[in-house]
Scaffold this motif. Structure first.
Motif, PDB file in Angstrom:
ATOM      1  N   GLU A 178     -14.136   9.455  -1.586  1.00 11.51           N
ATOM      2  CA  GLU A 178     -14.976   9.011  -0.623  1.00 11.51           C
ATOM      3  C   GLU A 178     -15.552   7.567  -1.041  1.00 11.51           C
ATOM      4  N   LEU A 179     -15.766   7.211  -2.216  1.00  9.02           N
ATOM      5  CA  LEU A 179     -15.976   5.802  -2.518  1.00  9.02           C
ATOM      6  C   LEU A 179     -14.677   5.112  -2.517  1.00  9.02           C
ATOM      7  N   LEU A 180     -13.655   5.578  -3.071  1.00 10.82           N
ATOM      8  CA  LEU A 180     -12.635   4.558  -2.742  1.00 10.82           C
ATOM      9  C   LEU A 180     -12.278   4.399  -1.372  1.00 10.82           C
ATOM     10  N   GLU A 181     -12.417   5.145  -0.406  1.00 11.96           N
ATOM     11  CA  GLU A 181     -12.282   4.867   1.085  1.00 11.96           C
ATOM     12  C   GLU A 181     -13.106   4.110   1.467  1.00 11.96           C
ATOM     13  N   LEU A 182     -14.509   4.087   1.061  1.00 11.64           N
ATOM     14  CA  LEU A 182     -15.538   3.095   1.240  1.00 11.64           C
ATOM     15  C   LEU A 182     -15.130   1.588   1.084  1.00 11.64           C
ATOM     16  N   LEU A 183     -14.467   1.619  -0.289  1.00  9.45           N
ATOM     17  CA  LEU A 183     -14.258   0.254  -0.621  1.00  9.45           C
ATOM     18  C   LEU A 183     -12.994  -0.168   0.160  1.00  9.45           C
ATOM     19  N   ARG A 184     -11.979   0.684   0.568  1.00  8.58           N
ATOM     20  CA  ARG A 184     -11.094   0.399   1.172  1.00  8.58           C
ATOM     21  C   ARG A 184     -11.405  -0.126   2.698  1.00  8.58           C
ATOM     22  N   ARG A 185     -12.593   0.241   3.248  1.00  8.58           N
ATOM     23  CA  ARG A 185     -13.198  -0.031   4.444  1.00  8.58           C
ATOM     24  C   ARG A 185     -13.798  -1.660   4.301  1.00  8.58           C
ATOM     25  N   LEU A 186     -14.658  -1.590   3.115  1.00  5.38           N
ATOM     26  CA  LEU A 186     -15.034  -2.833   2.929  1.00  5.38           C
ATOM     27  C   LEU A 186     -13.885  -3.979   2.553  1.00  5.38           C
ATOM     28  N   ASN A 187     -12.892  -3.734   2.006  1.00  4.26           N
ATOM     29  CA  ASN A 187     -11.664  -4.476   1.973  1.00  4.26           C
ATOM     30  C   ASN A 187     -11.282  -4.936   3.369  1.00  4.26           C
ATOM     31  N   ALA A 188     -10.937  -4.076   4.178  1.00  2.00           N
ATOM     32  CA  ALA A 188     -10.397  -4.166   5.407  1.00  2.00           C
ATOM     33  C   ALA A 188     -11.387  -5.226   6.381  1.00  2.00           C
ATOM     34  N   GLU A 189     -12.549  -5.006   5.971  1.00  2.00           N
ATOM     35  CA  GLU A 189     -13.525  -5.927   6.656  1.00  2.00           C
ATOM     36  C   GLU A 189     -13.803  -7.397   6.077  1.00  2.00           C
ATOM     37  N   GLY A 190     -12.923  -7.531   4.872  1.00  2.00           N
ATOM     38  CA  GLY A 190     -12.966  -9.010   4.529  1.00  2.00           C
ATOM     39  C   GLY A 190     -13.426  -9.013   3.154  1.00  2.00           C
ATOM     40  N   THR A 191     -13.939  -7.817   2.480  1.00  2.00           N
ATOM     41  CA  THR A 191     -14.329  -8.106   1.070  1.00  2.00           C
ATOM     42  C   THR A 191     -13.285  -8.258   0.171  1.00  2.00           C
ATOM     43  N   THR A 192     -13.512  -8.817  -0.850  1.00  2.00           N
ATOM     44  CA  THR A 192     -12.145  -9.098  -1.967  1.00  2.00           C
ATOM     45  C   THR A 192     -12.716  -8.076  -2.878  1.00  2.00           C
ATOM     46  N   ILE A 193     -11.780  -7.082  -3.118  1.00  2.00           N
ATOM     47  CA  ILE A 193     -12.330  -5.955  -4.174  1.00  2.00           C
ATOM     48  C   ILE A 193     -11.543  -6.158  -5.284  1.00  2.00           C
ATOM     49  N   VAL A 194     -11.773  -6.004  -6.558  1.00  2.00           N
ATOM     50  CA  VAL A 194     -11.348  -6.036  -7.916  1.00  2.00           C
ATOM     51  C   VAL A 194     -12.097  -5.020  -8.709  1.00  2.00           C
ATOM     52  N   ALA A 195     -11.239  -3.953  -8.954  1.00  3.41           N
ATOM     53  CA  ALA A 195     -11.340  -2.594  -9.500  1.00  3.41           C
ATOM     54  C   ALA A 195     -10.907  -2.362 -10.794  1.00  3.41           C
ATOM     55  N   VAL A 196     -11.752  -1.855 -11.990  1.00  6.99           N
ATOM     56  CA  VAL A 196     -10.865  -0.933 -13.113  1.00  6.99           C
ATOM     57  C   VAL A 196     -10.798   0.371 -12.712  1.00  6.99           C
ATOM     58  N   LEU A 197      -9.630   1.104 -12.967  1.00  8.02           N
ATOM     59  CA  LEU A 197      -9.604   2.253 -12.705  1.00  8.02           C
ATOM     60  C   LEU A 197      -8.711   2.959 -13.796  1.00  8.02           C
ATOM     61  N   HIS A 198      -8.973   4.168 -14.011  1.00 11.12           N
ATOM     62  CA  HIS A 198      -8.141   4.896 -15.193  1.00 11.12           C
ATOM     63  C   HIS A 198      -7.188   5.684 -14.497  1.00 11.12           C
ATOM     64  N   ASP A 199      -7.446   6.282 -13.246  1.00  8.11           N
ATOM     65  CA  ASP A 199      -6.563   7.007 -12.593  1.00  8.11           C
ATOM     66  C   ASP A 199      -5.248   6.439 -12.233  1.00  8.11           C
ATOM     67  N   LEU A 200      -4.090   6.500 -12.715  1.00 10.72           N
ATOM     68  CA  LEU A 200      -2.970   5.613 -12.165  1.00 10.72           C
ATOM     69  C   LEU A 200      -2.430   5.969 -10.663  1.00 10.72           C
ATOM     70  N   ASN A 201      -2.813   7.087 -10.358  1.00 10.47           N
ATOM     71  CA  ASN A 201      -2.445   7.630  -8.930  1.00 10.47           C
ATOM     72  C   ASN A 201      -3.246   7.084  -7.956  1.00 10.47           C
ATOM     73  N   GLN A 202      -4.667   6.933  -8.378  1.00 11.04           N
ATOM     74  CA  GLN A 202      -5.481   6.513  -7.419  1.00 11.04           C
ATOM     75  C   GLN A 202      -5.671   4.956  -7.354  1.00 11.04           C
ATOM     76  N   ALA A 203      -5.111   4.487  -8.350  1.00  8.67           N
ATOM     77  CA  ALA A 203      -4.824   3.040  -8.428  1.00  8.67           C
ATOM     78  C   ALA A 203      -3.715   2.693  -7.488  1.00  8.67           C
ATOM     79  N   ALA A 204      -2.561   3.193  -7.580  1.00  8.31           N
ATOM     80  CA  ALA A 204      -1.449   3.152  -6.951  1.00  8.31           C
ATOM     81  C   ALA A 204      -1.707   3.326  -5.475  1.00  8.31           C
ATOM     82  N   ARG A 205      -2.628   4.255  -4.898  1.00  9.50           N
ATOM     83  CA  ARG A 205      -2.723   4.575  -3.491  1.00  9.50           C
ATOM     84  C   ARG A 205      -3.582   3.572  -2.947  1.00  9.50           C
ATOM     85  N   TYR A 206      -4.580   3.026  -3.599  1.00  9.64           N
ATOM     86  CA  TYR A 206      -5.440   2.132  -2.803  1.00  9.64           C
ATOM     87  C   TYR A 206      -5.053   0.560  -3.141  1.00  9.64           C
TER      88      TYR A 206
END
Length: 264
Positions: A185-213
């Protein structure tokens, strides 16, 4: 590789950046262009410098060498409130003052817009309400932050960052304390914010989540950037072995066709 570019327009850059604590150097010679409107994810093993790099980009840690440039100017030369209107940070382990309610904490995100007397109360309240709705914490408004679960607190801190209304959002392990449903849910929110123009830079531990988003993946090891680019180009079994020491295969994600890391 000490110098990497993720392409595109770059309001936030590091140039030969070195960061550390007293005499300990944790990040060494990192040059990055973080593109405007991009979704960049930083990965790497524990203690490789990911969180330290984020602190340097947010001006919470002064460079030992090199520089961070915001809109073409050294970030250390810019007023704190000016930087806070451009960059929001969700830290890894944030602590709220005792007795503070959720609404009061989220309201602190409006600090950069308040002058000597006060800011614009109508705009402030609208930004606070919008941020709390987006983070799913509106029903918690009157609750003390100290009484919330770890996952609820994480979403409240995200709401405070959203209330800041910055064009650049830095997040250090934002899915910490969240169950799998709330992580997505949070990562989808970040995806929506990014689609609206926000530059996102995130540290993630899960490689598969990182690759997906991620639009761009930055892999770090021992304080340096060892690979940088789209996940499909750089996320290989060889890279995972080199950076994490994990024997694996990388196959297409059955949903997105992006790389999917499967440990052997």
């Amino acid at each position: 590789m000490s110098e990497s570019s993720v392409g595109g327009l770059s309001p936030l850059r590091s140039v030969d950046l070195a960061l550390g604590y007293q005499k300990l150097r944790v990040v060494d010679g990192v040059s990055l262009d973080l593109p405007e409107g991009g979704f960049t994810v930083i990965v790497g093993p524990n203690a490789c410098g990911k969180s330290t790099l984020l602190k340097g980009l947010a001006r919470l840690l002064a460079p030992q060498a090199g520089s961070v440039l915001l809109d073409g100017r050294p970030i250390t030369d810019q007023p704190s409130k000016a930087v806070a209107r451009r960059i929001g940070l969700l830290p890894q382990s944030a602590q709220a003052p005792a007795g503070l309610s959720v609404a009061d904490l989220v309201a602190r995100g409006r600090y950069p817009y308040r002058g000597w007397l006060r800011g614009d109360p109508v705009r402030d309240q609208a930004a606070i309400a919008s941020a709390m709705t987006a983070a799913g914490v509106s029903e918690l408004a009157d609750r003390p932050v100290a009484e919330l679960s770890g996952g609820q607190r994480q979403r409240v801190w995200l709401a405070m960052s959203l209330a800041q209304e910055t064009g650049i959002l830095l997040l250090d392990e934002p899915t910490t304390f969240l169950d799998i449903a709330h992580q997505v849910e949070l990562l989808e929110l970040l995806r929506r914010l990014n689609a609206e123009g926000t530059t996102i830079v995130a540290v993630l531990h899960d490689l598969n989540q990182a690759a997906r988003y991620a639009g761009c993946l930055i892999a770090m090891k021992a304080g340096k950037v060892v690979a940088c680019g789209p996940p499909k180009q750089i996320l290989t079994a060889e890279l995972v072995q080199d950076v994490f020491g994990l024997d694996c295969v990388v196959v297409p994600d059955p949903v997105t066709s992006r790389p999917w890391v499967v440990p052997k």
